[in-house]
Design a protein around this motif. Structure first.
Motif, PDB file in Angstrom:
ATOM      1  N   ALA A 224       0.829  -1.193   0.000  1.00  0.00           N
ATOM      2  CA  ALA A 224       0.000   0.000   0.000  1.00  0.00           C
ATOM      3  C   ALA A 224       0.865   1.245   0.000  1.00  0.00           C
ATOM      4  O   ALA A 224       1.993   1.256   0.539  1.00  0.00           O
ATOM      5  CB  ALA A 224      -0.934   0.004   1.215  1.00  0.00           C
ATOM      6  N   PRO A 233      -4.825   4.309   2.835  1.00  0.00           N
ATOM      7  CA  PRO A 233      -4.095   4.009   1.597  1.00  0.00           C
ATOM      8  C   PRO A 233      -4.704   4.756   0.412  1.00  0.00           C
ATOM      9  O   PRO A 233      -5.904   5.014   0.365  1.00  0.00           O
ATOM     10  CB  PRO A 233      -4.251   2.500   1.443  1.00  0.00           C
ATOM     11  CG  PRO A 233      -5.539   2.193   2.134  1.00  0.00           C
ATOM     12  CD  PRO A 233      -5.634   3.158   3.286  1.00  0.00           C
ATOM     13  N   LEU A 236      -3.371   0.419  -3.710  1.00  0.00           N
ATOM     14  CA  LEU A 236      -3.181  -0.933  -3.219  1.00  0.00           C
ATOM     15  C   LEU A 236      -2.628  -1.787  -4.350  1.00  0.00           C
ATOM     16  O   LEU A 236      -3.041  -1.654  -5.513  1.00  0.00           O
ATOM     17  CB  LEU A 236      -4.502  -1.533  -2.717  1.00  0.00           C
ATOM     18  CG  LEU A 236      -5.169  -0.823  -1.534  1.00  0.00           C
ATOM     19  CD1 LEU A 236      -6.536  -1.435  -1.242  1.00  0.00           C
ATOM     20  CD2 LEU A 236      -4.287  -0.898  -0.288  1.00  0.00           C
ATOM     21  N   ARG A 285      -4.065  -2.292   8.412  1.00  0.00           N
ATOM     22  CA  ARG A 285      -2.622  -2.118   8.631  1.00  0.00           C
ATOM     23  C   ARG A 285      -2.299  -2.756   9.968  1.00  0.00           C
ATOM     24  O   ARG A 285      -2.927  -2.450  10.993  1.00  0.00           O
ATOM     25  CB  ARG A 285      -2.254  -0.638   8.621  1.00  0.00           C
ATOM     26  CG  ARG A 285      -0.768  -0.376   8.858  1.00  0.00           C
ATOM     27  CD  ARG A 285      -0.434   1.097   8.786  1.00  0.00           C
ATOM     28  NE  ARG A 285      -1.277   1.853   9.710  1.00  0.00           N
ATOM     29  CZ  ARG A 285      -1.982   2.909   9.361  1.00  0.00           C
ATOM     30  NH1 ARG A 285      -1.980   3.338   8.111  1.00  0.00           N
ATOM     31  NH2 ARG A 285      -2.723   3.560  10.246  1.00  0.00           N
ATOM     32  N   TRP A 297       0.247  -4.605   5.334  1.00  0.00           N
ATOM     33  CA  TRP A 297      -1.140  -4.370   4.938  1.00  0.00           C
ATOM     34  C   TRP A 297      -1.765  -5.689   4.511  1.00  0.00           C
ATOM     35  O   TRP A 297      -1.106  -6.541   3.897  1.00  0.00           O
ATOM     36  CB  TRP A 297      -1.211  -3.358   3.787  1.00  0.00           C
ATOM     37  CG  TRP A 297      -0.993  -1.937   4.219  1.00  0.00           C
ATOM     38  CD1 TRP A 297       0.206  -1.306   4.352  1.00  0.00           C
ATOM     39  CD2 TRP A 297      -1.988  -0.996   4.577  1.00  0.00           C
ATOM     40  NE1 TRP A 297       0.037  -0.017   4.762  1.00  0.00           N
ATOM     41  CE2 TRP A 297      -1.313   0.214   4.910  1.00  0.00           C
ATOM     42  CE3 TRP A 297      -3.377  -1.021   4.650  1.00  0.00           C
ATOM     43  CZ2 TRP A 297      -1.985   1.358   5.305  1.00  0.00           C
ATOM     44  CZ3 TRP A 297      -4.053   0.114   5.039  1.00  0.00           C
ATOM     45  CH2 TRP A 297      -3.366   1.289   5.372  1.00  0.00           C
TER      46      TRP A 297
END
Length: 304
Positions: A224, A233, A236, A285, A297
């Protein structure tokens, strides 16, 4: 006799004598086989000529089921488990049982449940007796199945037992279950599988937090990018695929349960994100951002 060597006694009188001596002195347990009383609700048919065809078995069952269900109705009870006992001419007894999630006395419903399982019977030279027994019963309150002339829009109105009967039929082929909440805020422990008909009590405040209905069996590792080290984020990436995050809600921080988790388990910050393409994901996270700016992540679920 108890002081005599066992080997000569066994050779002369057989092993039955030594077994009886051990049972009498308590050296060997001898379990009792109690006689079970006959079931309260049962029906049977004896045949002058043994039956061997599936058609004859089905026809006999179609006569036994209404008899048992009528007895259940008179007693105000419903069956949770029925067993069909088939007595073969060679002394072998075969049994086929079906169960329901709720007590029932619907002969047609039980006939549908028996239909596939009767293939397991092996008549050999034929069955000389078929008996149907209600192994487990429960009280059933009277209920109106449908309104008079029960048709809505030209279609037959569904009875209150339609869902229960559907689950009964499915459970003959596969495991049927539902999710029940548990006293835990950790996602993997928040729910547990229970039976389809088991009562489920919702704790106060359950459902206040927006969570996916189903989590991934194993969370998938993500890469991320975020505008801030501890911010949501914006991009991704997993393997060769990448998604641009359009919207993000969070974080929702979940701390480990210290009374059951190991001391080094990290907290999690969960985000609800919508990526380009419309998919809505539940990502987290794990732990604080490290000195080099990296952290772990994970993709934990999808919103349908």
């Amino acid at each position: 006799m108890l002081q005599q060597p066992r080997a000569p006694l066994a050779r002369r009188f057989g092993a039955a004598l030594t077994d009886t001596l051990d049972a009498a002195t308590g050296e060997r347990p001898r379990p009792l086989r109690p006689l079970r009383p006959p079931p309260d609700f049962a029906a049977a048919r004896d045949f002058l000529e043994p039956i061997v065809t599936r058609e004859a078995i089905d026809a006999t069952l179609d006569r036994l089921l209404p008899e048992v269900c009528a007895e259940l109705e008179k007693a105000g009870r419903g069956a949770r488990r029925l067993a069909l006992l088939a007595f073969r001419v060679d002394g072998n007894v075969q049994a086929v049982a079906v169960g329901t999630g709720l007590p029932s006395r619907d002969a047609a419903h039980f006939a549908r449940l028996f239909r596939e399982k009767l293939e397991r019977l092996s008549p050999g030279f034929g069955f000389e007796r078929l008996a149907l027994e209600a192994l487990a019963t429960e009280a059933v309150a009277a209920a109106q199945a449908a309104l008079p002339g029960g048709r809505r829009g030209g279609a037959r109105a569904e009875t209150p037992w339609a869902l229960a009967q559907l689950l009964d039929r499915l459970s003959q082929r596969l495991a049927v279950w539902r999710l029940a909440p548990r006293a835990s805020h950790w996602p993997e422990r928040a729910v547990a599988r229970v039976g389809a008909f088991d009562p489920v009590a919702l704790p106060h405040g359950w459902g206040a937090a927006r969570r996916p209905l189903r989590l991934l069996r194993r969370p998938l590792a993500l890469q991320a990018m975020a505008m801030l080290p501890d911010g949501p984020p914006v991009l991704l990436r997993m393997s060769q695929a990448s998604w641009r995050v359009l919207r993000a809600e969070g974080p929702e921080r979940l701390e480990p349960e210290w009374w059951r988790d190991r001391p080094d388990r990290r907290f999690r910050d969960y985000y609800r994100v919508e990526v380009a393409g419309g998919a809505r994901l539940w990502v987290c996270r794990s732990g604080p951002v490290l000195a080099d700016g990296t952290t772990g992540w994970w993709l934990h679920g999808r919103f349908e």
